[in-house]
Design a protein around this motif. Structure first.
Motif, PDB file in Angstrom:
ATOM      1  N   UNK A  13      27.894  93.600  75.144  1.00  0.00           N
ATOM      2  CA  UNK A  13      27.626  94.851  75.850  1.00  0.00           C
ATOM      3  C   UNK A  13      27.162  94.586  77.281  1.00  0.00           C
ATOM      4  N   UNK A  14      26.736  93.378  77.559  1.00  0.00           N
ATOM      5  CA  UNK A  14      26.211  93.041  78.885  1.00  0.00           C
ATOM      6  C   UNK A  14      27.276  92.468  79.824  1.00  0.00           C
ATOM      7  N   UNK A  15      28.447  92.148  79.277  1.00  0.00           N
ATOM      8  CA  UNK A  15      29.436  91.362  80.015  1.00  0.00           C
ATOM      9  C   UNK A  15      29.852  92.006  81.346  1.00  0.00           C
ATOM     10  N   UNK A  16      30.227  93.281  81.301  1.00  0.00           N
ATOM     11  CA  UNK A  16      30.700  93.942  82.515  1.00  0.00           C
ATOM     12  C   UNK A  16      29.616  94.024  83.582  1.00  0.00           C
ATOM     13  N   UNK A  17      28.400  94.260  83.129  1.00  0.00           N
ATOM     14  CA  UNK A  17      27.255  94.280  84.040  1.00  0.00           C
ATOM     15  C   UNK A  17      27.081  92.903  84.696  1.00  0.00           C
ATOM     16  N   UNK A  18      27.121  91.861  83.884  1.00  0.00           N
ATOM     17  CA  UNK A  18      26.915  90.515  84.408  1.00  0.00           C
ATOM     18  C   UNK A  18      28.021  90.102  85.371  1.00  0.00           C
ATOM     19  N   UNK A  19      29.250  90.560  85.102  1.00  0.00           N
ATOM     20  CA  UNK A  19      30.356  90.196  85.982  1.00  0.00           C
ATOM     21  C   UNK A  19      30.192  90.783  87.379  1.00  0.00           C
TER      22      UNK A  19
END
Lengths: 416, 378
Positions: free
Chosen positions: B179-185
């Motif tokens: 769930x954090x992937x897009x934020x981290x990218x």
């Protein structure tokens, strides 16, 4: 350190450093008064002016040159498999070292460049003097497993055996190469390692590094020996930078010693020796003096009056440190010591994490450090208070001859 | 995660850099063109509501009884330029390079609060430097990428939140990392909205006095450390969706420039170096490698979009970046069995030696990446 200013010419003239030996006579004579007063073996002229030590020469600076006050020593692992890339880094390092030892900033400096780009130089040495910075490179045994160098590994560059009592921390041991940075100002030494590490990213990575805050040896004749953290003078009969004959015999690799690329170089043993400071401090004066074989006040050998008086070994206890380490007890084995005291804070149990970062240069490790340490590790009374916790050995190539030369050329260049 | 204060600085820097790029093709305003700003305790009078793009000068006079602060603000309250602490009865001249658009001038008596605002319309656009069309395309594509990341994140977060609200501990733990992937990218873009990051991605040690702990890491602690989901967690889960929808709605308005893209790529590697390699980011869940991978992918995306220009200006740098991205990708792949999955090895199983190896690879990439911005503006 400034962007453009180099060393003071007058200092350059004094430390005419080239050929096989050192021309330190003028500096030593001129500074005799200062030395007598302070009891230090600093080269007074260079120390007072914060001058530069010549980077070029037949031998690398930082071995027989006068010992500076501070150390930052770094061991690196090679990260690239590309020989050309590694060689280019050695050339880039050489250029950076050439500039930093003259008190100049790396590359295009620490300011004034493109606003969008990080500056070439990290900047913390701006405004500081060259501070006698020396940078000395060495190649570890593991380097010769890379880049097709197997046939170039000198026989004298042996892997050190395990000595009794060794308790080596893997993360403070070994390394494909090393850089020894010595300077009178610690920030100048740290700046040098930091900037070399930065140039090296992607090609090499720091494996471990050690700061040293106080020299424990002298390469300047007639000076008093600095005390180690146990409060004693040790290694008083060190090889001096002026003793051309002893340097030639015990320190510099000669023609025909083995690998030709090492001629003019030396071998470096680095040992992180932790001292059990608190237990040592609880030891009676008598026992302390017996352990070393010297008196604490003057540093004189047992039964003698002055530090530099020739020791009478048989007057010492059989397990006294001086007696066991002395060349006469080791078939003449002699090494040039250049160690520093270190304190890396405390160890979590409230004890000082302190000791001696031992650095010794020699012509052949098999005839220098190894026999001496075999004897010491087996018998030395000092072992009760110390522990060897880090270890490394390096082949230190000859000096960078001139502005067109580079660190390691004799090893890597085919036409060398 | 990073402190709010830093974020604001970063945004201001990005704005300053944007302004810089506009600087080459504009004419210097004459003294008569200056806008007079008269600040007092409850007013902020400006002598002009419109001004041509380029060099804008504010002649500020504080006629109030307390020190004030005057700012030129983007519509989203990001600061174009500011002067703090203008004492009562004193004058100050503030200059800025401003592109065409809608702005506000704010006077903040006592240097706090919303302040008194005046509209400022900056006209034209002819005075802004004409940018390489390849860079315009890079920015547009990157904005789209950032938007896509936000759009893809919401359903993933909703899955995570549903599990939390169902009280399904295991399902929630499973849904957390991805769930954090897009934020981290796209973290640098997300962080440019200074108010969202502290709500959704703050760690416990990053809290300021009086700040309530909300967001992913608060829930992470509940799931892995406390191992229970209560009413409070369910409320916080809803709040997370709400805050991330705010992010999703604002990505399109983010101020993005080629320079901020390049610096953002470098900042993503900084995030890896300071937060992920150390295992601090997801200290309870140990899903740090998912965030690590996301940061690297986001940096790589920004680089790939800038590459047509960067490779022309500095081919050696582009070659090095290609090599180091490949090397780091390959190293990360060792920590997952399937290259199409984001199931990475739990970071508490990654040994000290392996962490050192990862750290070395991050340094090897981050050092040349720090030179990308310069290669883009050359």
């Amino acid at each position: 350190m400034t962007e453009t200013q180099g060393s003071t010419p007058s200092r350059r003239a004094l430390i005419g450093w080239g050929g096989a030996g050192l021309a330190l006579g003028a500096a030593a004579a001129g500074g005799a008064v200062a030395m007598a007063r302070t009891g230090n073996d600093v080269d007074p002229v260079a120390a007072e002016t914060g001058g530069a030590v010549e980077f070029h020469g037949a031998h690398q600076a930082g071995i027989a040159t006068p010992v500076q006050d501070r150390l930052h020593f770094a061991a690196f692992d090679v990260k690239t498999e590309d020989r050309a890339e590694f060689v280019q880094m050695l050339k880039d390092w050489t250029e950076a070292a050439r500039r930093m030892t003259q008190g100049k900033a790396v590359g295009e400096g620490a300011y004034g460049g493109l606003a969008e780009a990080p500056p070439d130089d990290t900047g913390e040495a701006l405004g500081l003097k060259p501070s006698r910075l020396t940078l000395t490179i060495g190649f570890g045994p593991s380097l010769f497993d890379k880049f097709g160098l197997r046939d170039k590994r000198p026989e004298a560059l042996v892997d050190l055996p395990k000595f009794p009592g060794d308790n080596l921390d893997r993360t403070r041991t070994g390394g494909d190469l090393c850089v020894q940075a010595c300077a009178d100002d610690p920030q100048v030494a740290v700046h040098a390692i930091r900037n070399l590490a930065r140039i090296g990213f992607g090609k090499v990575a720091i494996r471990w590094s050690q700061l040293g805050f106080g020299k424990t040896s002298s390469t300047t004749p007639d000076a008093q020996t600095p005390r180690n953290l146990m409060g004693f003078k040790d290694g008083t009969r060190n090889i001096a930078g002026t003793e051309t004959d002893r340097l030639k015999k015990f320190v510099w690799v000669g023609d025909g010693d083995g690998q030709d690329w090492m001629t003019g170089g030396s071998y470096l043993v680095a040992r992180r020796i932790r001292m059990n400071i608190e237990t040592w401090d609880r030891t009676s004066l008598q026992e302390q003096e017996d352990v070393f074989g010297r008196d604490k006040r003057e540093g004189a050998p047992v039964g003698k009056a002055k530090e530099h008086d020739a020791p009478f070994l048989k007057a010492m206890k059989p397990d006294a440190h001086v007696r066991l380490a002395h060349p006469d007890s080791n078939d003449g084995a002699t090494i040039l010591r250049r160690g520093y005291s270190f304190t890396d804070g405390t160890d979590g149990l409230g004890r000082l994490d302190a000791g001696l970062f031992f650095l010794a240069y020699q012509r052949d490790v098999r005839k220098g450090f190894i026999p001496v340490q075999r004897r010491l590790s087996a018998q030395d009374a000092l072992n009760e208070y110390i522990q060897h916790v880090g270890s490394a050995v390096f082949a230190v190539p000859p000096g960078v001859r001139d502005s067109g030369d580079w660190w390691g050329r004799t090893l890597f260049s085919k036409e060398a | 995660m990073r402190a709010v204060r830093l974020t604001v600085t970063a945004a201001a820097t990005a704005a300053a850099l944007t302004a810089l790029s506009a600087c080459t093709a504009k004419s210097d305003a004459k003294d008569g063109d200056a806008i007079r700003v008269t600040a007092a305790d409850a007013k902020c009078d400006t002598s002009a509501k419109t001004t041509p793009a380029g060099h804008v000068t504010l002649k500020i006079e504080n006629k109030g009884s307390q020190a004030t602060e005057v700012e030129i603000l983007f519509p989203d309250d990001r600061i174009v330029s500011e002067k703090e602490n203008i004492g009562p009865g004193t004058k100050y001249t503030l200059t800025a390079e401003v592109k065409a658009g809608s702005y506000e001038i704010a006077c903040r008596p006592g240097m706090k609060g919303h302040g008194v605002r005046q509209k400022l319309t900056v006209t034209g656009g002819g005075s802004a430097a004409k940018r390489d069309p390849r860079l315009d395309k890079a920015v547009a594509d990157y904005r789209q990428y950032a938007q896509d990341q936000a759009d893809e994140t919401l359903p993933r977060v909703e899955t995570f939140v549903k599990a939390v609200k169902d009280g399904d501990l295991e399902a929630a733990k499973k849904a957390y990392g991805i769930s954090r992937l897009g934020w981290e990218r796209t973290e640098p873009v997300a962080e440019s909205f200074g108010d969202i990051d502290p709500k959704v991605d703050v760690r416990e040690d990053g809290l300021e006095d009086g700040q309530k702990w909300t967001g992913w890491h608060r829930l992470e602690k509940a799931l892995w450390q406390d191992k229970k989901i209560g009413a409070e967690e369910k409320t916080l889960a809803d709040q997370l969706v709400k805050d991330l929808k705010d992010w999703q709605g604002r990505v399109g308005k983010a101020e993005i420039t080629p320079t901020s893209m390049a610096n953002g790529a470098k900042e993503l590697l900084d995030e890896v170096a300071t937060g992920k390699v150390t295992g601090e980011e997801d200290r309870y869940a140990h899903t740090d490698l998912v965030d690590f991978k996301g940061n690297v992918e986001g940096a790589q995306k920004a680089y790939e979009l800038l590459k047509p220009v960067a490779a022309k200006n500095d081919p050696a740098l582009a070659g090095e970046l290609d090599k180091q991205f490949t090397a780091l990708d390959a190293l990360l792949d060792k920590y997952r069995s399937d290259k199409d999955s984001y199931d990475f090895v739990s970071y508490d199983k990654v040994t000290k030696d392996q962490r050192k190896e990862l750290s070395d690879a991050v340094n090897a990439l981050a050092e040349p990446l720090s030179k990308l911005a310069a290669a883009v503006v050359k």
